[in-house]
Design a protein around this motif. Structure first.
Motif, mmCIF file in Angstrom:
data_model
loop_
_atom_site.group_PDB
_atom_site.id
_atom_site.type_symbol
_atom_site.label_atom_id
_atom_site.label_comp_id
_atom_site.label_asym_id
_atom_site.label_seq_id
_atom_site.Cartn_x
_atom_site.Cartn_y
_atom_site.Cartn_z
ATOM 1 N N HIS A 190 -3.025 -43.852 -25.160
ATOM 2 C CA HIS A 190 -2.148 -44.671 -24.485
ATOM 3 C C HIS A 190 -2.526 -45.330 -23.179
ATOM 4 N N ALA A 191 -2.428 -44.291 -22.533
ATOM 5 C CA ALA A 191 -2.380 -44.095 -20.643
ATOM 6 C C ALA A 191 -2.917 -42.980 -20.435
ATOM 7 N N VAL A 192 -3.940 -43.189 -18.883
ATOM 8 C CA VAL A 192 -3.906 -41.168 -18.764
ATOM 9 C C VAL A 192 -4.161 -41.729 -17.405
ATOM 10 N N LEU A 193 -3.077 -41.092 -16.699
ATOM 11 C CA LEU A 193 -2.599 -40.550 -15.379
ATOM 12 C C LEU A 193 -3.077 -39.651 -15.041
ATOM 13 N N PRO A 194 -2.784 -39.843 -12.782
ATOM 14 C CA PRO A 194 -3.481 -38.422 -12.597
ATOM 15 C C PRO A 194 -2.443 -36.950 -12.845
ATOM 16 N N PHE A 195 -2.496 -35.667 -12.627
ATOM 17 C CA PHE A 195 -2.565 -34.877 -13.192
ATOM 18 C C PHE A 195 -1.101 -34.523 -12.149
ATOM 19 N N GLY A 202 -3.671 -33.256 -22.900
ATOM 20 C CA GLY A 202 -2.816 -33.975 -23.259
ATOM 21 C C GLY A 202 -0.882 -33.562 -23.322
ATOM 22 N N LEU A 203 -0.481 -34.440 -23.234
ATOM 23 C CA LEU A 203 0.794 -34.157 -23.003
ATOM 24 C C LEU A 203 1.453 -33.794 -24.947
ATOM 25 N N ASN A 204 2.549 -32.685 -24.998
ATOM 26 C CA ASN A 204 2.652 -32.837 -26.561
ATOM 27 C C ASN A 204 4.451 -32.799 -26.233
ATOM 28 N N ALA A 205 4.818 -32.954 -27.489
ATOM 29 C CA ALA A 205 6.494 -33.174 -28.059
ATOM 30 C C ALA A 205 7.279 -31.083 -27.223
ATOM 31 N N PRO A 206 6.535 -30.462 -27.502
ATOM 32 C CA PRO A 206 6.691 -29.275 -27.166
ATOM 33 C C PRO A 206 6.793 -28.849 -25.725
ATOM 34 N N ASP A 207 5.780 -29.575 -24.647
ATOM 35 C CA ASP A 207 5.757 -29.645 -23.559
ATOM 36 C C ASP A 207 7.290 -30.526 -23.041
ATOM 37 N N GLY A 226 0.016 -42.885 -29.506
ATOM 38 C CA GLY A 226 -1.178 -42.614 -29.341
ATOM 39 C C GLY A 226 -1.468 -41.548 -28.100
ATOM 40 N N LYS A 227 -1.693 -41.244 -27.721
ATOM 41 C CA LYS A 227 -1.695 -39.706 -26.663
ATOM 42 C C LYS A 227 -1.818 -40.490 -25.297
ATOM 43 N N ILE A 228 -1.045 -39.790 -24.767
ATOM 44 C CA ILE A 228 -0.570 -40.297 -22.852
ATOM 45 C C ILE A 228 -1.365 -38.857 -22.503
ATOM 46 N N MET A 229 -2.376 -38.703 -21.421
ATOM 47 C CA MET A 229 -3.182 -38.206 -20.501
ATOM 48 C C MET A 229 -2.717 -38.023 -19.378
ATOM 49 N N LEU A 230 -3.274 -36.586 -19.110
ATOM 50 C CA LEU A 230 -3.489 -36.425 -17.367
ATOM 51 C C LEU A 230 -4.958 -36.218 -17.234
ATOM 52 N N THR A 231 -5.257 -36.392 -15.882
ATOM 53 C CA THR A 231 -6.753 -35.600 -15.879
ATOM 54 C C THR A 231 -6.135 -35.103 -13.709
ATOM 55 N N TYR A 264 -1.516 -27.460 -17.765
ATOM 56 C CA TYR A 264 -0.894 -28.448 -16.861
ATOM 57 C C TYR A 264 -1.406 -27.781 -15.002
ATOM 58 N N ALA A 265 -2.543 -27.221 -15.679
ATOM 59 C CA ALA A 265 -3.077 -25.896 -14.254
ATOM 60 C C ALA A 265 -4.757 -26.618 -13.777
ATOM 61 N N GLU A 266 -5.100 -26.610 -12.799
ATOM 62 C CA GLU A 266 -6.580 -26.687 -12.678
ATOM 63 C C GLU A 266 -7.605 -25.649 -13.225
ATOM 64 N N TYR A 267 -6.672 -24.601 -13.886
ATOM 65 C CA TYR A 267 -7.566 -23.232 -14.479
ATOM 66 C C TYR A 267 -6.857 -23.472 -15.991
ATOM 67 N N CYS A 268 -7.470 -22.683 -16.797
ATOM 68 C CA CYS A 268 -6.025 -22.425 -18.006
ATOM 69 C C CYS A 268 -7.307 -21.426 -18.831
ATOM 70 N N VAL A 269 -6.729 -20.225 -19.129
ATOM 71 C CA VAL A 269 -7.573 -19.014 -19.951
ATOM 72 C C VAL A 269 -7.259 -19.618 -21.495
ATOM 73 N N ALA A 270 -8.068 -19.551 -22.464
ATOM 74 C CA ALA A 270 -8.130 -20.360 -24.020
ATOM 75 C C ALA A 270 -8.819 -18.951 -24.483
ATOM 76 N N PRO A 271 -8.293 -18.989 -25.778
ATOM 77 C CA PRO A 271 -9.333 -17.905 -27.007
ATOM 78 C C PRO A 271 -10.033 -18.548 -27.120
ATOM 79 N N VAL A 272 -11.246 -17.662 -27.234
ATOM 80 C CA VAL A 272 -12.518 -17.784 -28.086
ATOM 81 C C VAL A 272 -12.800 -18.652 -28.804
ATOM 82 N N ARG A 273 -11.414 -18.398 -30.043
ATOM 83 C CA ARG A 273 -12.055 -19.162 -31.502
ATOM 84 C C ARG A 273 -11.251 -19.982 -31.842
ATOM 85 N N GLN A 274 -10.239 -20.634 -30.552
ATOM 86 C CA GLN A 274 -10.034 -21.877 -30.585
ATOM 87 C C GLN A 274 -10.369 -22.568 -29.606
#
Length: 330
Positions: free
Chosen positions: A302-307, A38-43, A324-329, A98-108
Protein backbone atom coordinates in the motif's frame (compact mmCIF):
# COMPACT_ATOMS: atom_id res chain seq x y z
CA UNK A 1 23.31 2.01 14.47
CA UNK A 2 19.95 3.80 14.29
CA UNK A 3 16.79 2.10 15.44
CA UNK A 4 13.22 3.09 16.22
CA UNK A 5 12.79 3.22 19.98
CA UNK A 6 9.94 4.28 22.22
CA UNK A 7 9.73 7.03 24.80
CA UNK A 8 7.13 4.87 26.58
CA UNK A 9 3.96 2.93 25.89
CA UNK A 10 1.36 4.79 23.89
CA UNK A 11 0.37 6.10 20.48
CA UNK A 12 2.55 6.51 17.39
CA UNK A 13 4.02 9.69 18.85
CA UNK A 14 6.15 7.63 21.28
CA UNK A 15 8.23 6.30 18.39
CA UNK A 16 11.57 8.03 17.90
CA UNK A 17 14.94 7.46 16.25
CA UNK A 18 17.58 6.32 18.73
CA UNK A 19 21.13 5.02 18.52
CA UNK A 20 22.64 1.84 19.91
CA UNK A 21 25.22 -0.87 19.28
CA UNK A 22 25.02 -3.20 16.31
CA UNK A 23 23.80 -6.61 17.53
CA UNK A 24 26.10 -9.60 17.21
CA UNK A 25 24.81 -12.87 15.77
CA UNK A 26 24.75 -15.78 18.17
CA UNK A 27 25.29 -19.40 17.08
CA UNK A 28 22.69 -20.27 14.47
CA UNK A 29 22.03 -16.61 13.56
CA UNK A 30 23.05 -14.15 10.87
CA UNK A 31 23.35 -10.38 10.98
CA UNK A 32 21.38 -8.56 8.28
CA UNK A 33 21.96 -5.01 7.08
CA UNK A 34 18.32 -4.03 6.79
CA UNK A 35 17.15 -2.39 3.58
CA UNK A 36 13.39 -2.66 4.12
CA UNK A 37 10.96 -3.86 6.79
CA UNK A 38 7.25 -4.47 7.09
CA UNK A 39 4.69 -3.26 9.61
CA UNK A 40 2.45 -5.76 11.35
CA UNK A 41 -0.37 -5.62 13.88
CA UNK A 42 1.82 -7.02 16.70
CA UNK A 43 4.10 -3.98 16.26
CA UNK A 44 1.20 -1.69 17.16
CA UNK A 45 0.30 -3.82 20.16
CA UNK A 46 3.90 -3.89 21.40
CA UNK A 47 4.14 -0.11 21.00
CA UNK A 48 1.11 0.22 23.31
CA UNK A 49 2.69 -2.11 25.87
CA UNK A 50 0.19 -4.91 25.18
CA UNK A 51 2.47 -7.46 23.50
CA UNK A 52 5.83 -7.90 25.25
CA UNK A 53 8.55 -9.67 23.25
CA UNK A 54 9.85 -13.09 24.28
CA UNK A 55 12.52 -12.98 26.97
CA UNK A 56 15.36 -13.76 24.55
CA UNK A 57 14.22 -11.39 21.80
CA UNK A 58 15.23 -7.81 21.06
CA UNK A 59 12.91 -5.23 22.67
CA UNK A 60 13.01 -3.22 19.44
CA UNK A 61 9.87 -3.46 17.30
CA UNK A 62 9.82 -5.33 14.01
CA UNK A 63 9.13 -8.91 12.91
CA UNK A 64 10.18 -9.02 9.25
CA UNK A 65 13.09 -7.58 7.30
CA UNK A 66 14.94 -7.88 4.03
CA UNK A 67 18.52 -7.00 3.34
CA UNK A 68 22.06 -8.30 2.96
CA UNK A 69 23.81 -10.75 5.27
CA UNK A 70 26.92 -9.04 6.69
CA UNK A 71 27.98 -11.52 9.39
CA UNK A 72 27.32 -15.14 10.28
CA UNK A 73 27.34 -16.60 13.77
CA UNK A 74 28.88 -19.93 14.66
CA UNK A 75 27.16 -22.83 12.92
CA UNK A 76 25.08 -25.08 15.14
CA UNK A 77 26.24 -28.68 15.32
CA UNK A 78 24.50 -30.79 12.71
CA UNK A 79 22.87 -27.81 11.01
CA UNK A 80 22.86 -27.55 7.22
CA UNK A 81 24.57 -24.60 5.57
CA UNK A 82 22.64 -21.35 5.74
CA UNK A 83 23.01 -17.92 4.16
CA UNK A 84 26.52 -16.61 3.54
CA UNK A 85 27.90 -13.11 3.81
CA UNK A 86 26.65 -11.12 0.83
CA UNK A 87 23.45 -13.11 0.34
CA UNK A 88 20.21 -11.19 0.00
CA UNK A 89 17.59 -12.62 2.34
CA UNK A 90 14.28 -11.84 3.92
CA UNK A 91 13.65 -13.10 7.40
CA UNK A 92 11.02 -13.64 10.04
CA UNK A 93 12.59 -12.28 13.22
CA UNK A 94 11.58 -12.36 16.87
CA UNK A 95 12.12 -8.63 17.27
CA UNK A 96 14.59 -5.94 16.31
CA UNK A 97 13.44 -5.29 12.75
CA UNK A 98 13.04 -1.50 13.09
CA UNK A 99 16.80 -0.98 12.91
CA UNK A 100 19.69 -0.60 10.51
CA UNK A 101 20.96 -4.05 11.53
CA UNK A 102 19.00 -7.04 12.76
CA UNK A 103 19.89 -10.60 13.77
CA UNK A 104 17.80 -13.49 12.47
CA UNK A 105 17.85 -17.24 13.05
CA UNK A 106 19.40 -18.94 10.05
CA UNK A 107 16.42 -21.25 9.53
CA UNK A 108 14.01 -18.30 9.43
CA UNK A 109 15.80 -16.72 6.46
CA UNK A 110 14.63 -17.14 2.89
CA UNK A 111 16.13 -15.86 -0.38
CA UNK A 112 14.52 -13.02 -2.26
CA UNK A 113 12.24 -14.53 -4.92
CA UNK A 114 13.39 -13.97 -8.49
CA UNK A 115 12.87 -10.39 -9.62
CA UNK A 116 12.03 -9.08 -6.14
CA UNK A 117 13.55 -5.98 -4.59
CA UNK A 118 14.08 -5.37 -0.87
CA UNK A 119 10.63 -3.86 -0.29
CA UNK A 120 8.81 -6.74 -1.96
CA UNK A 121 10.93 -9.32 -0.16
CA UNK A 122 10.42 -7.69 3.24
CA UNK A 123 6.65 -7.83 2.71
CA UNK A 124 6.68 -11.63 2.70
CA UNK A 125 7.78 -13.32 5.94
CA UNK A 126 5.16 -12.46 8.57
CA UNK A 127 2.19 -12.81 6.21
CA UNK A 128 3.32 -15.95 4.43
CA UNK A 129 4.42 -17.76 7.58
CA UNK A 130 1.11 -16.86 9.23
CA UNK A 131 -1.09 -17.84 6.31
CA UNK A 132 0.76 -21.08 5.63
CA UNK A 133 0.59 -22.20 9.26
CA UNK A 134 -3.02 -21.27 9.88
CA UNK A 135 -4.84 -21.71 6.59
CA UNK A 136 -2.98 -24.70 5.19
CA UNK A 137 -1.20 -26.47 8.07
CA UNK A 138 -3.75 -26.04 10.88
CA UNK A 139 -6.81 -25.34 8.73
CA UNK A 140 -5.79 -28.08 6.27
CA UNK A 141 -7.30 -26.23 3.31
CA UNK A 142 -7.10 -28.43 0.23
CA UNK A 143 -7.62 -27.86 -3.48
CA UNK A 144 -11.33 -28.07 -4.23
CA UNK A 145 -12.33 -26.87 -0.76
CA UNK A 146 -13.55 -23.40 0.24
CA UNK A 147 -12.46 -20.82 2.78
CA UNK A 148 -13.61 -17.50 4.19
CA UNK A 149 -10.97 -14.93 5.09
CA UNK A 150 -11.90 -11.97 7.24
CA UNK A 151 -10.00 -8.73 6.69
CA UNK A 152 -9.52 -9.61 3.05
CA UNK A 153 -7.75 -6.36 2.15
CA UNK A 154 -5.17 -6.62 4.94
CA UNK A 155 -1.68 -7.97 4.43
CA UNK A 156 -2.78 -11.34 5.80
CA UNK A 157 -6.00 -11.25 3.78
CA UNK A 158 -4.45 -10.39 0.43
CA UNK A 159 -1.85 -13.11 0.97
CA UNK A 160 -4.46 -15.71 1.91
CA UNK A 161 -6.69 -14.90 -1.06
CA UNK A 162 -3.89 -15.19 -3.61
CA UNK A 163 -2.30 -18.29 -2.15
CA UNK A 164 -5.57 -20.18 -1.65
CA UNK A 165 -6.69 -19.31 -5.17
CA UNK A 166 -3.34 -20.36 -6.64
CA UNK A 167 -3.56 -23.70 -4.81
CA UNK A 168 -7.00 -24.50 -6.20
CA UNK A 169 -9.34 -23.52 -3.37
CA UNK A 170 -12.42 -21.32 -3.62
CA UNK A 171 -11.91 -18.26 -1.45
CA UNK A 172 -14.40 -15.75 -0.06
CA UNK A 173 -13.49 -12.61 1.87
CA UNK A 174 -14.94 -9.82 3.97
CA UNK A 175 -13.86 -6.18 3.77
CA UNK A 176 -15.19 -2.83 4.93
CA UNK A 177 -15.69 -0.90 1.67
CA UNK A 178 -16.85 -1.66 -1.85
CA UNK A 179 -13.41 -0.64 -3.12
CA UNK A 180 -11.69 -3.13 -0.83
CA UNK A 181 -14.15 -5.82 -1.87
CA UNK A 182 -13.32 -5.13 -5.52
CA UNK A 183 -9.63 -5.49 -4.67
CA UNK A 184 -10.27 -8.89 -3.05
CA UNK A 185 -12.06 -10.09 -6.17
CA UNK A 186 -9.21 -8.90 -8.37
CA UNK A 187 -6.80 -11.01 -6.31
CA UNK A 188 -8.81 -14.19 -6.79
CA UNK A 189 -11.70 -14.13 -4.33
CA UNK A 190 -14.82 -15.74 -5.77
CA UNK A 191 -16.81 -13.13 -3.84
CA UNK A 192 -16.10 -10.41 -1.31
CA UNK A 193 -18.68 -9.27 1.22
CA UNK A 194 -18.92 -5.72 2.52
CA UNK A 195 -19.52 -6.47 6.19
CA UNK A 196 -20.87 -2.97 6.78
CA UNK A 197 -23.71 -3.62 4.32
CA UNK A 198 -24.39 -7.36 4.50
CA UNK A 199 -24.47 -10.12 7.10
CA UNK A 200 -21.54 -12.25 6.00
CA UNK A 201 -23.02 -15.46 7.45
CA UNK A 202 -26.22 -15.08 5.44
CA UNK A 203 -24.24 -14.24 2.31
CA UNK A 204 -21.90 -17.23 2.72
CA UNK A 205 -24.89 -19.54 3.09
CA UNK A 206 -26.35 -18.13 -0.12
CA UNK A 207 -23.06 -18.36 -2.01
CA UNK A 208 -22.48 -21.99 -0.97
CA UNK A 209 -26.03 -23.24 -1.41
CA UNK A 210 -26.48 -23.54 2.35
CA UNK A 211 -23.40 -25.71 2.84
CA UNK A 212 -20.94 -23.22 4.31
CA UNK A 213 -17.17 -23.15 3.91
CA UNK A 214 -14.55 -25.67 4.97
CA UNK A 215 -12.20 -23.23 6.70
CA UNK A 216 -12.47 -19.74 8.19
CA UNK A 217 -9.37 -17.65 8.87
CA UNK A 218 -10.52 -15.19 11.53
CA UNK A 219 -8.83 -12.19 13.10
CA UNK A 220 -11.95 -10.70 14.74
CA UNK A 221 -12.83 -13.17 17.49
CA UNK A 222 -15.79 -12.98 19.83
CA UNK A 223 -18.01 -10.54 17.95
CA UNK A 224 -17.93 -12.84 14.88
CA UNK A 225 -17.93 -16.13 16.73
CA UNK A 226 -21.51 -17.37 16.28
CA UNK A 227 -21.72 -16.12 12.72
CA UNK A 228 -18.45 -17.91 11.98
CA UNK A 229 -19.93 -21.17 13.27
CA UNK A 230 -23.03 -20.54 11.16
CA UNK A 231 -20.79 -20.05 8.11
CA UNK A 232 -18.92 -23.34 8.49
CA UNK A 233 -19.79 -26.53 6.67
CA UNK A 234 -20.03 -29.75 8.66
CA UNK A 235 -16.49 -30.87 9.56
CA UNK A 236 -15.40 -27.22 9.13
CA UNK A 237 -12.43 -25.60 10.86
CA UNK A 238 -12.41 -22.16 12.48
CA UNK A 239 -8.84 -20.87 12.88
CA UNK A 240 -8.44 -17.73 14.99
CA UNK A 241 -5.28 -15.63 14.69
CA UNK A 242 -6.37 -12.39 16.42
CA UNK A 243 -9.18 -11.10 18.62
CA UNK A 244 -9.81 -7.56 17.42
CA UNK A 245 -13.51 -8.01 18.28
CA UNK A 246 -12.97 -9.47 21.76
CA UNK A 247 -11.68 -12.76 23.18
CA UNK A 248 -14.48 -13.91 25.48
CA UNK A 249 -17.38 -15.90 24.06
CA UNK A 250 -20.57 -16.48 26.01
CA UNK A 251 -23.29 -18.99 25.26
CA UNK A 252 -21.28 -21.55 23.30
CA UNK A 253 -23.31 -24.72 22.78
CA UNK A 254 -20.92 -27.64 22.73
CA UNK A 255 -23.60 -29.85 21.23
CA UNK A 256 -23.36 -27.76 18.05
CA UNK A 257 -19.67 -28.61 17.75
CA UNK A 258 -20.36 -32.28 18.40
CA UNK A 259 -23.29 -32.59 16.04
CA UNK A 260 -21.53 -30.85 13.16
CA UNK A 261 -18.00 -32.10 13.97
CA UNK A 262 -16.56 -28.58 13.98
CA UNK A 263 -12.99 -27.78 14.96
CA UNK A 264 -12.15 -24.56 16.82
CA UNK A 265 -8.47 -23.74 16.96
CA UNK A 266 -5.96 -20.92 16.66
CA UNK A 267 -2.34 -20.00 17.07
CA UNK A 268 0.20 -17.30 17.69
CA UNK A 269 3.45 -17.23 15.73
CA UNK A 270 6.02 -15.23 17.67
CA UNK A 271 6.46 -17.62 20.66
CA UNK A 272 6.94 -20.70 18.48
CA UNK A 273 10.36 -22.33 18.39
CA UNK A 274 13.01 -21.67 15.77
CA UNK A 275 12.78 -25.36 14.81
CA UNK A 276 9.05 -25.02 14.06
CA UNK A 277 9.53 -21.80 12.11
CA UNK A 278 12.37 -23.46 10.21
CA UNK A 279 10.03 -26.26 9.14
CA UNK A 280 7.56 -23.65 7.90
CA UNK A 281 10.33 -21.82 6.04
CA UNK A 282 11.29 -25.08 4.32
CA UNK A 283 7.69 -25.62 3.21
CA UNK A 284 7.42 -22.05 1.92
CA UNK A 285 10.68 -22.37 0.00
CA UNK A 286 9.46 -25.55 -1.68
CA UNK A 287 5.79 -24.81 -2.29
CA UNK A 288 5.29 -21.04 -2.28
CA UNK A 289 8.53 -19.38 -3.41
CA UNK A 290 8.20 -20.84 -6.94
CA UNK A 291 4.78 -19.16 -7.20
CA UNK A 292 6.33 -15.85 -6.16
CA UNK A 293 9.30 -16.20 -8.52
CA UNK A 294 6.96 -17.13 -11.36
CA UNK A 295 4.69 -14.13 -10.79
CA UNK A 296 1.58 -16.17 -9.92
CA UNK A 297 1.26 -14.34 -6.60
CA UNK A 298 2.72 -11.06 -5.35
CA UNK A 299 2.70 -9.10 -2.11
CA UNK A 300 0.32 -6.15 -2.23
CA UNK A 301 2.07 -3.02 -0.97
CA UNK A 302 0.00 0.00 0.00
CA UNK A 303 2.71 2.49 0.96
CA UNK A 304 6.48 2.76 1.29
CA UNK A 305 7.80 5.33 3.76
CA UNK A 306 11.27 6.26 5.01
CA UNK A 307 12.47 4.48 8.15
CA UNK A 308 12.38 7.78 10.04
CA UNK A 309 8.63 8.08 9.36
CA UNK A 310 7.74 5.07 11.52
CA UNK A 311 5.25 7.12 13.56
CA UNK A 312 3.43 8.22 10.40
CA UNK A 313 3.41 4.64 9.16
CA UNK A 314 1.82 3.46 12.43
CA UNK A 315 -0.79 6.20 12.19
CA UNK A 316 -1.63 5.11 8.66
CA UNK A 317 -1.94 1.48 9.70
CA UNK A 318 -4.20 2.33 12.64
CA UNK A 319 -6.47 4.35 10.38
CA UNK A 320 -7.57 1.17 8.61
CA UNK A 321 -7.56 2.97 5.26
CA UNK A 322 -4.77 0.85 3.78
CA UNK A 323 -4.97 -2.27 1.63
CA UNK A 324 -2.00 -4.63 1.83
CA UNK A 325 1.33 -3.89 3.46
CA UNK A 326 2.90 -0.71 4.78
CA UNK A 327 6.68 -0.75 4.44
CA UNK A 328 9.66 1.24 5.71
CA UNK A 329 12.96 1.62 3.87
CA UNK A 330 16.48 2.50 4.99
Amino acid sequence: MRFIGRSGDGGPEVLQVEHGPVPRPRPGEVLIRVQALGLNAPDLMQRRGLYPPPADASPILGLEVAGEVVAVGQALEGASAGPAVGDKVCALVNGGGYAEYCVAPVRQCLPWPDGFDAVQAAALPENYFTVWINLFRIGNLQAGQSALVHGGSSGIGTTAIQLAHARGATIYATAGTDEKCALCRSLGAAEAINYRQQDFAERIKALTGGRGVDVILDMIGASYFQRNLDSLADDGRLVTIAVLGGDKVDGLKLSQLMRRRLTLTGSTLRPRSAAFKGEVADALREQVWPLLSGGAIRPLIHAVLPFTDAARAHTLMESGSHSGKIMLTL
